[in-house]
Structures are given as C-alpha cells and as structure tokens.
Motif scaffolding. Structure first.
Motif, mmCIF file in Angstrom:
data_model
loop_
_atom_site.group_PDB
_atom_site.id
_atom_site.type_symbol
_atom_site.label_atom_id
_atom_site.label_comp_id
_atom_site.label_asym_id
_atom_site.label_seq_id
_atom_site.Cartn_x
_atom_site.Cartn_y
_atom_site.Cartn_z
ATOM 1 N N THR A 94 1.171 -0.894 -0.671
ATOM 2 C CA THR A 94 0.510 0.446 0.070
ATOM 3 C C THR A 94 1.123 1.426 -0.116
ATOM 4 O O THR A 94 0.789 2.298 -0.611
ATOM 5 N N ALA A 98 0.302 3.423 -3.054
ATOM 6 C CA ALA A 98 0.240 4.573 -3.141
ATOM 7 C C ALA A 98 1.136 6.383 -2.663
ATOM 8 O O ALA A 98 0.593 7.206 -3.154
ATOM 9 N N PHE A 105 -3.743 7.350 -5.910
ATOM 10 C CA PHE A 105 -4.818 7.020 -5.227
ATOM 11 C C PHE A 105 -5.417 5.424 -6.368
ATOM 12 O O PHE A 105 -5.700 4.353 -6.356
ATOM 13 N N ALA A 106 -5.334 5.424 -7.809
ATOM 14 C CA ALA A 106 -4.890 4.751 -8.611
ATOM 15 C C ALA A 106 -4.148 3.010 -8.727
ATOM 16 O O ALA A 106 -4.695 2.407 -8.674
ATOM 17 N N LEU A 108 -3.014 2.490 -5.580
ATOM 18 C CA LEU A 108 -3.346 1.672 -4.411
ATOM 19 C C LEU A 108 -4.534 1.554 -4.407
ATOM 20 O O LEU A 108 -4.969 -0.167 -4.516
ATOM 21 N N LEU A 109 -5.684 1.528 -5.644
ATOM 22 C CA LEU A 109 -6.904 0.166 -5.981
ATOM 23 C C LEU A 109 -6.164 -0.316 -6.074
ATOM 24 O O LEU A 109 -7.512 -1.818 -6.302
ATOM 25 N N ALA A 110 -5.878 -1.241 -7.439
ATOM 26 C CA ALA A 110 -5.494 -1.745 -8.556
ATOM 27 C C ALA A 110 -4.595 -2.995 -7.014
ATOM 28 O O ALA A 110 -4.330 -3.864 -7.351
ATOM 29 N N CYS A 111 -3.671 -2.370 -6.122
ATOM 30 C CA CYS A 111 -2.774 -2.853 -5.445
ATOM 31 C C CYS A 111 -3.504 -3.813 -4.678
ATOM 32 O O CYS A 111 -4.049 -4.620 -4.744
ATOM 33 N N TRP A 112 -4.871 -3.029 -4.033
ATOM 34 C CA TRP A 112 -5.579 -3.662 -3.055
ATOM 35 C C TRP A 112 -6.811 -5.169 -3.810
ATOM 36 O O TRP A 112 -7.237 -5.857 -2.980
ATOM 37 N N ALA A 113 -7.059 -4.430 -5.276
ATOM 38 C CA ALA A 113 -8.091 -5.040 -6.239
ATOM 39 C C ALA A 113 -6.960 -6.799 -5.965
ATOM 40 O O ALA A 113 -8.242 -7.341 -6.259
#
Length: 140
Positions: A94, A98, A105-106, A108-113
């Motif tokens: 993260t 991030a 933010f993109a 971060l979203l890709a990592c957690w997805a």
C-alpha cells in the motif's frame, strides 16, 4: 427373565398388595409412588443409553491431542494463512502503490484489488475442495 423386570414386577406386586390392604382411598398415592419409581428407572435407562451412544461419538483421550499442534494451538487452515500474509504484505505494498511516483490513488486501488482478488480466488478454491471432500449421501 431379566433382574430389572423381576424388580419391576416385584414393585408392582407390592403396590397391588398394599392397595388390597389399605383400600381404595390410598389408590392414587400408591399409583403415584409406583409411577415415580418407574419414571426413575426409565430415566436411568435413557441416561445410560445416551451415555453409551455419546461414548461412541466422543473422541478418545488419545485422539484429543491430534487436533492441536505442539504449542497447544489449533491448526490453522491454509485460507487463514493466506489472509494474514496478504494483510502483512498489503501494508508495504500500500505504501509503495500509494506513492505519487507509483500512481497515487489509482495504484492503491490496483494494489488492493489484486489482494482482494487473490484472497477471493483462494476462498473459492477452498470451498470447492471442501465440497469435493464431503461424503456423498443418498440424496446427493
């Protein structure tokens, strides 16, 4: 004849003899007394039967230690290990994803997805494995 049946028959005979001697005015008390003794015997028989059946299902004292490892902890399923590891690796990932250089933010979203996707796939695989290992009954 079984000694329990002999005892029951003896109790019934004694109750009937007492009724003859005492008369009809004590009939209800005599019947109640006999029924209490009969109930106590039935309860004892049911408890004994249930205890015998429970002994058949309960693991023996030798088997009780097998579901725990040497430290006394219950074994951890592989799905739980993956979830803990993904959370542990998720923290530094993260931070990396991030950062503004990595996408913000993109990222971060890709990592957690990706983390959620891996855990979801593992959960589906474990579910399928458990369903395949389940013994099939007559209705399946």
């Amino acid at each position: 004849m079984d000694t329990r049946q002999d005892d029951l028959r003896h109790d019934l005979d004694a109750t009937l003899q007492a009724r003859k001697e005492l008369g009809k005015e004590y009939e209800n008390e005599l019947v109640d007394s006999f029924m209490k003794r009969l109930d106590a015997r039935l309860d004892a028989r049911v408890e004994r039967s249930v205890a015998e059946r429970m002994d058949d299902y309960a693991p023996s004292h030798r088997d009780r230690g097998r579901d725990r490892d040497r430290r006394g902890w219950a074994p951890v399923r592989s799905g739980n290990r993956l979830a803990v590891l993904s959370l542990a690796f998720g923290i530094p990932l993260t931070a990396i994803a991030a950062s503004p250089e990595s996408g913000g933010f993109a990222g971060l979203l890709a990592c957690w997805a990706g983390i959620v996707g891996v855990n979801f796939a593992a959960a589906l695989g474990n579910r399928r494995d458990r369903r395949d290992q389940r013994p099939r009954g007559d209705w399946d």
